[in-house]
Motif scaffolding. Structure first.
Motif, PDB file in Angstrom:
ATOM      1  N   ILE A 151       0.851  -1.199   0.000  1.00 21.01           N
ATOM      2  CA  ILE A 151       0.000   0.000   0.000  1.00 21.01           C
ATOM      3  C   ILE A 151       0.881   1.241   0.000  1.00 21.01           C
ATOM      4  N   ASP A 152       0.597   2.156  -0.907  1.00 18.62           N
ATOM      5  CA  ASP A 152       1.298   3.444  -0.977  1.00 18.62           C
ATOM      6  C   ASP A 152       0.739   4.340   0.135  1.00 18.62           C
ATOM      7  N   ALA A 153       1.570   4.643   1.143  1.00 15.51           N
ATOM      8  CA  ALA A 153       1.105   5.393   2.308  1.00 15.51           C
ATOM      9  C   ALA A 153       0.604   6.786   1.941  1.00 15.51           C
ATOM     10  N   ALA A 154       1.278   7.445   1.012  1.00 15.67           N
ATOM     11  CA  ALA A 154       0.851   8.794   0.618  1.00 15.67           C
ATOM     12  C   ALA A 154      -0.484   8.736  -0.108  1.00 15.67           C
ATOM     13  N   ALA A 155      -0.646   7.761  -1.002  1.00 16.98           N
ATOM     14  CA  ALA A 155      -1.904   7.623  -1.726  1.00 16.98           C
ATOM     15  C   ALA A 155      -3.046   7.242  -0.802  1.00 16.98           C
ATOM     16  N   LEU A 156      -2.726   6.511   0.271  1.00 14.84           N
ATOM     17  CA  LEU A 156      -3.756   6.104   1.225  1.00 14.84           C
ATOM     18  C   LEU A 156      -4.389   7.328   1.879  1.00 14.84           C
ATOM     19  N   VAL A 157      -3.628   8.392   2.007  1.00 14.68           N
ATOM     20  CA  VAL A 157      -4.149   9.624   2.597  1.00 14.68           C
ATOM     21  C   VAL A 157      -4.953  10.420   1.580  1.00 14.68           C
ATOM     22  N   PRO A 198      -7.717   7.001  -0.791  1.00 10.57           N
ATOM     23  CA  PRO A 198      -7.644   5.671  -0.182  1.00 10.57           C
ATOM     24  C   PRO A 198      -8.274   4.571  -1.025  1.00 10.57           C
ATOM     25  N   VAL A 199      -9.327   4.873  -1.756  1.00  9.00           N
ATOM     26  CA  VAL A 199      -9.957   3.839  -2.583  1.00  9.00           C
ATOM     27  C   VAL A 199      -8.978   3.328  -3.623  1.00  9.00           C
ATOM     28  N   ALA A 200      -8.286   4.248  -4.293  1.00  8.56           N
ATOM     29  CA  ALA A 200      -7.300   3.849  -5.296  1.00  8.56           C
ATOM     30  C   ALA A 200      -6.118   3.134  -4.657  1.00  8.56           C
ATOM     31  N   ALA A 201      -5.696   3.604  -3.475  1.00  9.61           N
ATOM     32  CA  ALA A 201      -4.539   3.013  -2.808  1.00  9.61           C
ATOM     33  C   ALA A 201      -4.806   1.574  -2.374  1.00  9.61           C
ATOM     34  N   LEU A 202      -6.060   1.263  -2.116  1.00  9.54           N
ATOM     35  CA  LEU A 202      -6.416  -0.078  -1.643  1.00  9.54           C
ATOM     36  C   LEU A 202      -6.994  -0.965  -2.734  1.00  9.54           C
ATOM     37  N   SER A 203      -7.210  -0.410  -3.927  1.00 14.84           N
ATOM     38  CA  SER A 203      -8.010  -1.104  -4.949  1.00 14.84           C
ATOM     39  C   SER A 203      -7.360  -2.379  -5.493  1.00 14.84           C
ATOM     40  N   HIS A 204      -6.056  -2.509  -5.352  1.00 13.89           N
ATOM     41  CA  HIS A 204      -5.381  -3.698  -5.879  1.00 13.89           C
ATOM     42  C   HIS A 204      -5.475  -4.890  -4.934  1.00 13.89           C
ATOM     43  N   LEU A 205      -5.954  -4.678  -3.722  1.00 19.10           N
ATOM     44  CA  LEU A 205      -5.960  -5.735  -2.714  1.00 19.10           C
ATOM     45  C   LEU A 205      -7.184  -6.628  -2.877  1.00 19.10           C
ATOM     46  N   PRO A 206      -7.019  -7.938  -3.002  1.00 16.95           N
ATOM     47  CA  PRO A 206      -8.177  -8.833  -3.079  1.00 16.95           C
ATOM     48  C   PRO A 206      -8.911  -8.852  -1.741  1.00 16.95           C
ATOM     49  N   LEU A 207     -10.207  -9.071  -1.805  1.00 17.47           N
ATOM     50  CA  LEU A 207     -11.041  -9.055  -0.614  1.00 17.47           C
ATOM     51  C   LEU A 207     -11.422 -10.469  -0.189  1.00 17.47           C
ATOM     52  N   VAL A 208     -11.552 -10.658   1.114  1.00 16.98           N
ATOM     53  CA  VAL A 208     -12.130 -11.873   1.678  1.00 16.98           C
ATOM     54  C   VAL A 208     -13.437 -11.457   2.342  1.00 16.98           C
ATOM     55  N   GLY A 209     -14.551 -12.028   1.890  1.00 15.05           N
ATOM     56  CA  GLY A 209     -15.851 -11.580   2.351  1.00 15.05           C
ATOM     57  C   GLY A 209     -16.621 -12.625   3.120  1.00 15.05           C
ATOM     58  N   TYR A 210     -17.600 -12.148   3.863  1.00 13.58           N
ATOM     59  CA  TYR A 210     -18.480 -13.000   4.656  1.00 13.58           C
ATOM     60  C   TYR A 210     -19.632 -13.536   3.812  1.00 13.58           C
ATOM     61  N   ALA A 211     -19.997 -12.788   2.765  1.00 11.81           N
ATOM     62  CA  ALA A 211     -21.076 -13.183   1.854  1.00 11.81           C
ATOM     63  C   ALA A 211     -20.796 -12.545   0.503  1.00 11.81           C
ATOM     64  N   ARG A 252     -20.047  -1.957   3.855  1.00  5.36           N
ATOM     65  CA  ARG A 252     -20.450  -0.933   4.821  1.00  5.36           C
ATOM     66  C   ARG A 252     -19.249  -0.087   5.238  1.00  5.36           C
ATOM     67  N   TYR A 253     -18.083  -0.715   5.416  1.00  7.55           N
ATOM     68  CA  TYR A 253     -16.882   0.033   5.801  1.00  7.55           C
ATOM     69  C   TYR A 253     -16.476   1.001   4.695  1.00  7.55           C
ATOM     70  N   TRP A 254     -16.451   0.509   3.450  1.00  5.84           N
ATOM     71  CA  TRP A 254     -16.062   1.378   2.329  1.00  5.84           C
ATOM     72  C   TRP A 254     -17.018   2.570   2.192  1.00  5.84           C
ATOM     73  N   ARG A 255     -18.305   2.324   2.323  1.00  7.11           N
ATOM     74  CA  ARG A 255     -19.277   3.416   2.202  1.00  7.11           C
ATOM     75  C   ARG A 255     -19.123   4.410   3.344  1.00  7.11           C
ATOM     76  N   SER A 256     -18.909   3.886   4.556  1.00  2.73           N
ATOM     77  CA  SER A 256     -18.777   4.754   5.717  1.00  2.73           C
ATOM     78  C   SER A 256     -17.516   5.607   5.657  1.00  2.73           C
ATOM     79  N   GLU A 257     -16.398   4.979   5.265  1.00  2.00           N
ATOM     80  CA  GLU A 257     -15.109   5.669   5.318  1.00  2.00           C
ATOM     81  C   GLU A 257     -14.757   6.392   4.019  1.00  2.00           C
ATOM     82  N   PHE A 258     -15.165   5.811   2.879  1.00  2.00           N
ATOM     83  CA  PHE A 258     -14.705   6.332   1.594  1.00  2.00           C
ATOM     84  C   PHE A 258     -15.839   6.825   0.700  1.00  2.00           C
TER      85      PHE A 258
END
Length: 301
Positions: free
Chosen positions: A175-181, A184-197, A205-211
């Protein structure tokens, strides 16, 4: 002499910071709880709280009263609870909830009741399915992350969960720390997700709340058990959003890292849901009361 029920109501308001939450925990209407507080303040001849936003902030007199009366009331509740067990609330209670919270908090909390003769029959599942079973009287009590809207069901706030975005250290280093600031959506977009459903309810919900938007990330793993989600995250399959109580040991061990620091941690309330008239059953009422009492010592999960 100040009546015990007035002190009990005051203590609930003091600890929760809210008349609404206190009234729900005590099984009172909000006006009734407010009236009890007003009566106590009248007897003492001085106010105990000042309004602070949506809640109440205790003053020095309230701090003193809670410090003096609180331990004694807690001991009295404990003694009455023990007496209730000895008097033999030995019924059967059918309780449902998500496997994670049941294993981590609910079943350990209820173990003393089971040891005293209570019979517990536990169903693990998703909130919507469990609430349907509750509405159809197949369950007596559900620990639910969703507030029920079905007619005839009532929900009492139990505890708040705090959610963290976590990933394995190897992924955190990408993760690019400067881009995360700045983005953040772009800085995290390459990371695969593990989901509950499949619809990623917790992550979304986290993405909508924070980003302010849905995550654009690829989804690597979907598994309907947050403990399995954590295992996949530790193994490096992707990142996810998980409650703090599940991740504390992995964070302490360095198996995962918190990838994003929100200004205000996202919270989700867990409820105790029952049918409206169900708490007339002594065994269920004891389980309900015992969980609320134990949850006071958990803080935010």
């Amino acid at each position: 002499m100040i009546e015990l029920h007035l002190l009990e109501t005051f203590l609930e308001i003091y600890r929760s910071g809210s008349v609404t939450t206190a009234s729900a925990r005590l099984g009172l209407s909000q006006p009734a709880a407010s009236a009890r507080l007003a009566r106590l303040e009248e007897q003492l001849g001085e106010p105990l709280f000042v309004r602070a936003g949506r809640g109440l902030s205790p003053n020095a007199r309230a701090d003193e009263l809670a410090g003096r009366a609180g331990p004694h009331l807690d001991q009295l509740r404990h003694a009455l609870d023990q007496a209730g067990r000895l008097d033999g609330h030995r019924g059967t209670v059918h309780i449902g909830g998500a496997g994670e919270i049941m294993a981590a908090r609910i079943l350990p909390a209820l173990a003393p009741l089971a040891a005293g003769g209570m019979r517990l029959r536990v169903t693990i599942g998703l909130a919507d399915d469990l609430l349907t079973a509750l509405g159809n009287a197949r369950l007596d009590l559900v620990v639910s992350a969703v507030r029920p809207t079905r007619s005839g069901l009532v929900a009492t706030p139990l505890i708040d969960e705090e959610f963290l975005l976590v990933g394995a250290p190897t992924l955190a280093r990408t993760i690019d720390a400067a881009a995360l600031v700045t983005d953040p959506v772009a800085a995290l977009s390459h990371l695969p997700l593990v989901g509950y459903a499949d619809d990623l309810p917790i992550v979304r919900r986290y993405w909508r709340s924070e980003f302010g938007r849905r995550p654009p990330n690829p989804v690597a793993v979907v598994v309907p058990d947050l403990r399995a989600v954590l295992a996949a995250v530790i193994a490096g399959a992707g990142v996810s959003v998980l409650p703090r109580y599940l991740t504390e040991a992995a964070l302490a061990a360095g198996s995962v890292e918190q990838l994003h620091q929100p200004q205000v941690s996202p919270l989700n309330t867990l409820y105790l849901a029952t049918q409206r008239a169900a708490l007339e059953d002594p065994a269920l009422a004891l389980v309900h009361r015992h969980l609320l009492e134990r949850a006071r010592g958990w803080g935010t999960l």
